[in-house]
Design a protein around this motif. Structure first.
Motif, short mmCIF file in Angstrom:
data_model
loop_
_atom_site.label_atom_id
_atom_site.label_comp_id
_atom_site.label_asym_id
_atom_site.label_seq_id
_atom_site.Cartn_x
_atom_site.Cartn_y
_atom_site.Cartn_z
N UNK A 30 0.74 -1.27 0.04
CA UNK A 30 -0.13 -0.04 0.10
C UNK A 30 0.86 1.19 -0.10
N UNK A 31 0.34 2.31 -0.79
CA UNK A 31 0.86 3.69 -0.76
C UNK A 31 1.47 4.13 0.50
N UNK A 32 0.62 4.15 1.52
CA UNK A 32 1.00 5.02 2.86
C UNK A 32 2.11 4.19 3.46
N UNK A 33 2.25 3.12 3.34
CA UNK A 33 3.34 2.08 3.85
C UNK A 33 4.74 2.62 3.29
N UNK A 34 4.55 2.49 1.82
CA UNK A 34 5.83 2.67 0.97
C UNK A 34 6.36 4.08 1.16
N UNK A 35 5.30 4.84 1.00
CA UNK A 35 5.77 6.50 1.06
C UNK A 35 6.54 6.78 2.54
N UNK A 36 6.08 6.36 3.47
CA UNK A 36 6.45 6.66 4.88
C UNK A 36 8.10 6.20 4.71
N UNK A 37 8.06 4.83 4.27
CA UNK A 37 9.31 4.09 4.21
C UNK A 37 10.41 4.90 3.58
#
Ligand code: AMP
Length: 191
Positions: free
Chosen positions: A61-68
């Motif tokens: 998911x985008x939110x997880x990937x972006x945060x990382x």
């Protein structure tokens, strides 16, 4: 600063070429796939979550990937620039990356797409899976799913970066050295 995005379907050679580019231009290489795999090997919470998507050939998911990704960039202040390998893969990721860089007074310099036919990529990925043991490289239906994710979500970014005048294609077939030279020539002619 030079901030490059390496773009292309799974198996197109992004990781291989990123290593050469990183050394030549003294950049930090961030591969979101590698960061996820590292987290899986360390059995972190992020790794466990990512694994459930990666094993099926789906995007995390985008939110997880972006945060990382933001955390990875923030680990390396005062550098010559970054190579983003495997990121962004969705329009939301691209928009967030632009916003994140803008806040730091930075921007993407160029997006380089490695172009290789899917038939050849399947062969390359199956071979890579045998050597590395990567689950998502070993099964044709998982590979097909990754291509579908690319065609549905990631290919939209061609227009996104084209509209910014930042999208360039490099033929990803042939000797590794020749492809590297094509990339160097392109970067040197634009930067
Ligand atoms: P890669 O090593 O780039 O082929 O990525 C392997 C897998 O990691 C992908 O199939 C996705 O499940 C996940 N992944 C890597 N980068 C991203 C990204 N930017 N967004 C979502 N999922 C990603």
């Amino acid at each position: 600063m030079i901030n490059l995005i390496l773009f292309g379907k799974p198996g197109s050679g992004k990781g291989t070429q990123a290593e050469f580019i990183k050394n030549k231009y003294d950049l930090i290489h961030i591969s979101t796939g590698d960061v996820f795999r590292y987290n899986i090997s360390m059995q972190t919470e992020l790794g466990l979550l990512a694994k459930s998507y990666m094993d099926k050939g789906e995007l995390v998911p985008d939110n997880v990937t972006i945060k990382m990704l933001e955390a990875e960039v923030s680990k390396s202040p005062n550098v010559n620039g970054f190579i983003f390998d495997g990121f962004p893969r969705t329009t939301i990721q691209a928009e967030m990356l632009d916003k994140f860089l803008k806040n730091k007074d930075l921007e993407i310099s160029m997006t380089i797409a490695l172009e290789v036919d899917e038939d050849i990529l399947i062969e390359r990925l199956i071979n890579r899976g045998k050597e590395s043991g990567r689950v998502d490289d070993q099964d044709k239906s998982k590979i097909q799913n990754r291509f579908e994710e690319y065609n549905k979500k990631t290919s939209k970014l061609i227009e996104y970066y084209n509209n910014q005048g930042k999208f360039y294609i490099v033929e990803g077939l042939g000797e590794i050295n020749d492809i590297t030279k094509r990339i160097y020539n392109l970067i040197d002619s634009k930067i």
